[in-house]
Design a protein around this motif. Structure first.
Motif, PDB file in Angstrom:
ATOM      1  N   MET A 222     100.228  33.303  43.439  1.00  0.00           N
ATOM      2  CA  MET A 222     101.016  34.194  44.301  1.00  0.00           C
ATOM      3  C   MET A 222     100.562  35.639  44.148  1.00  0.00           C
ATOM      4  N   TYR A 223     100.235  36.019  42.936  1.00  0.00           N
ATOM      5  CA  TYR A 223      99.670  37.353  42.695  1.00  0.00           C
ATOM      6  C   TYR A 223      98.383  37.544  43.500  1.00  0.00           C
ATOM      7  N   GLN A 224      97.505  36.541  43.487  1.00  0.00           N
ATOM      8  CA  GLN A 224      96.257  36.634  44.246  1.00  0.00           C
ATOM      9  C   GLN A 224      96.530  36.748  45.745  1.00  0.00           C
ATOM     10  N   ASP A 225      97.513  36.007  46.235  1.00  0.00           N
ATOM     11  CA  ASP A 225      97.865  36.082  47.652  1.00  0.00           C
ATOM     12  C   ASP A 225      98.286  37.501  48.042  1.00  0.00           C
ATOM     13  N   VAL A 226      99.170  38.090  47.242  1.00  0.00           N
ATOM     14  CA  VAL A 226      99.693  39.416  47.582  1.00  0.00           C
ATOM     15  C   VAL A 226      98.617  40.480  47.413  1.00  0.00           C
ATOM     16  N   LEU A 227      97.789  40.343  46.372  1.00  0.00           N
ATOM     17  CA  LEU A 227      96.682  41.293  46.210  1.00  0.00           C
ATOM     18  C   LEU A 227      95.743  41.229  47.416  1.00  0.00           C
ATOM     19  N   SER A 228      95.489  40.022  47.907  1.00  0.00           N
ATOM     20  CA  SER A 228      94.667  39.870  49.102  1.00  0.00           C
ATOM     21  C   SER A 228      95.314  40.536  50.310  1.00  0.00           C
ATOM     22  N   LEU A 229      96.637  40.439  50.415  1.00  0.00           N
ATOM     23  CA  LEU A 229      97.352  41.105  51.506  1.00  0.00           C
ATOM     24  C   LEU A 229      97.178  42.626  51.417  1.00  0.00           C
ATOM     25  N   LEU A 230      97.304  43.180  50.203  1.00  0.00           N
ATOM     26  CA  LEU A 230      97.110  44.624  50.028  1.00  0.00           C
ATOM     27  C   LEU A 230      95.703  45.037  50.446  1.00  0.00           C
ATOM     28  N   ASP A 231      94.721  44.249  50.034  1.00  0.00           N
ATOM     29  CA  ASP A 231      93.335  44.566  50.377  1.00  0.00           C
ATOM     30  C   ASP A 231      93.101  44.463  51.886  1.00  0.00           C
ATOM     31  N   ARG A 232      93.678  43.432  52.489  1.00  0.00           N
ATOM     32  CA  ARG A 232      93.458  43.218  53.918  1.00  0.00           C
ATOM     33  C   ARG A 232      94.015  44.379  54.739  1.00  0.00           C
ATOM     34  N   HIS A 233      95.135  44.931  54.296  1.00  0.00           N
ATOM     35  CA  HIS A 233      95.751  46.055  55.013  1.00  0.00           C
ATOM     36  C   HIS A 233      95.305  47.411  54.457  1.00  0.00           C
ATOM     37  N   ARG A 234      94.353  47.391  53.527  1.00  0.00           N
ATOM     38  CA  ARG A 234      93.789  48.613  52.943  1.00  0.00           C
ATOM     39  C   ARG A 234      94.885  49.506  52.349  1.00  0.00           C
ATOM     40  N   LEU A 235      95.737  48.876  51.575  1.00  0.00           N
ATOM     41  CA  LEU A 235      96.841  49.581  50.919  1.00  0.00           C
ATOM     42  C   LEU A 235      96.413  49.921  49.493  1.00  0.00           C
ATOM     43  N   ASP A 236      95.967  51.138  49.310  1.00  0.00           N
ATOM     44  CA  ASP A 236      95.476  51.562  47.997  1.00  0.00           C
ATOM     45  C   ASP A 236      96.606  51.885  47.036  1.00  0.00           C
ATOM     46  N   GLU A 237      97.732  52.367  47.569  1.00  0.00           N
ATOM     47  CA  GLU A 237      98.890  52.700  46.732  1.00  0.00           C
ATOM     48  C   GLU A 237     100.157  52.343  47.500  1.00  0.00           C
ATOM     49  N   VAL A 238     101.033  51.581  46.861  1.00  0.00           N
ATOM     50  CA  VAL A 238     102.248  51.115  47.524  1.00  0.00           C
ATOM     51  C   VAL A 238     103.436  51.259  46.581  1.00  0.00           C
ATOM     52  N   ASP A 239     104.620  51.161  47.166  1.00  0.00           N
ATOM     53  CA  ASP A 239     105.834  50.892  46.416  1.00  0.00           C
ATOM     54  C   ASP A 239     106.096  49.399  46.518  1.00  0.00           C
ATOM     55  N   LEU A 240     106.502  48.788  45.424  1.00  0.00           N
ATOM     56  CA  LEU A 240     106.777  47.354  45.396  1.00  0.00           C
ATOM     57  C   LEU A 240     108.246  47.112  45.077  1.00  0.00           C
ATOM     58  N   VAL A 241     108.864  46.204  45.817  1.00  0.00           N
ATOM     59  CA  VAL A 241     110.222  45.744  45.538  1.00  0.00           C
ATOM     60  C   VAL A 241     110.149  44.230  45.415  1.00  0.00           C
TER      61      VAL A 241
END
Length: 254
Positions: free
Chosen positions: A83-102
């Motif tokens: 699941m971590y890999q899935d979400v990390l891939s989502l961040l990369d796909r949307h080019r999200l270098d810095e986010v807030d996580l909930v």
């Protein structure tokens, strides 16, 4: 405007490959991004009240269904690592270098892994009533025998998946592996709390929750910039006390 990755649930390929998650994207395209991660037996829709609270603040929101849930693909394996890999891939796909996580419960575990391993990518972190893993083999044995305070109730946290499963929005094969992962000792997880650089808000459901407040207080104290907020609302704080929860989270994610 809302945008969803239109995906009919199906098997998502090999167990090691990240899945492309169904994700609702909404809010100001120029706004600060936040990613909301739901619990086991829920979908991204569980965050609708929080989405409504954050949109007027000009945020850009990413609300995925995690693997095996909602409209995201089913898989041949379910672990927090995947699941971590899935979400990390989502961040990369949307080019999200810095986010807030909930993250809530299962989603909170995934959020912790991202914040521990990629601290520069997480600005602020909100963890809602997420039970930490046992520290060592002895604690794991107690958890599996049902003798550890709070750990005996882990399974009871996840009874609400039935309706989702009947609606075809939950892969029932995901439930047992996730629960087993929650009860598996992970001393590295505890050590890596010190690596989290994000300002962190750990929300406890108080005395009404099966997750002990004292355990979450210990987690919050271990994180360099962590603090605990207790709201006596049970495991689903954002559902039981939505106004208080949304106000506190919106204030924290300023």
């Amino acid at each position: 405007m809302l945008r969803d990755v239109d995906q009919t649930p199906g098997r998502g390929g090999t167990s090691k490959a990240p899945l492309t998650l169904n994700c609702r994207v909404t809010g100001d395209p120029a706004g600060r991004p936040a990613v909301l991660l739901h619990a086991l037996g829920n979908t991204g829709r569980s965050w609708d009240r929080l989405v409504s609270a954050l949109l007027p603040r000009g945020r850009r929101l990413f609300v995925p269904d995690l693997r095996g849930h909602g409209r995201s693909p089913r898989a041949d394996a379910y672990t927090f690592e995947l699941m971590y890999q899935d979400v990390l891939s989502l961040l990369d796909r949307h080019r999200l270098d810095e986010v807030d996580l909930v993250g809530h419960s299962m989603g909170g575990h995934v959020a912790w892994l991202i914040a521990q391993r990629h601290p520069a990518r997480v600005r602020r972190l909100v963890i809602e009533d997420t039970p930490p893993p046992p520290r060592d083999a002895a604690a794991e044995l107690l958890a599996r025998s049902g003798q550890a305070d709070g750990q005996a109730h882990v399974i009871s946290l996840y009874q609400e998946f039935r309706e989702l499963r009947r609606a075809g929005e939950l892969d029932s094969a995901a439930v047992r592996p996730v629960i087993d992962d929650l009860r598996r000792a992970d001393p590295v997880w505890w050590r890596r709390l010190a690596d989290v650089t994000a300002e962190t808000l750990v929300i406890s459901g108080g005395l009404s929750s099966p997750v002990p407040r004292s355990l979450l207080a210990e987690v919050a104290e271990t994180v360099p910039r962590g603090r605990l907020l207790a709201i006596d609302a049970g495991h689903y704080v954002h559902r039981t006390e939505p106004e208080r929860f949304c106000a506190e989270v919106a204030r924290f994610l300023r």
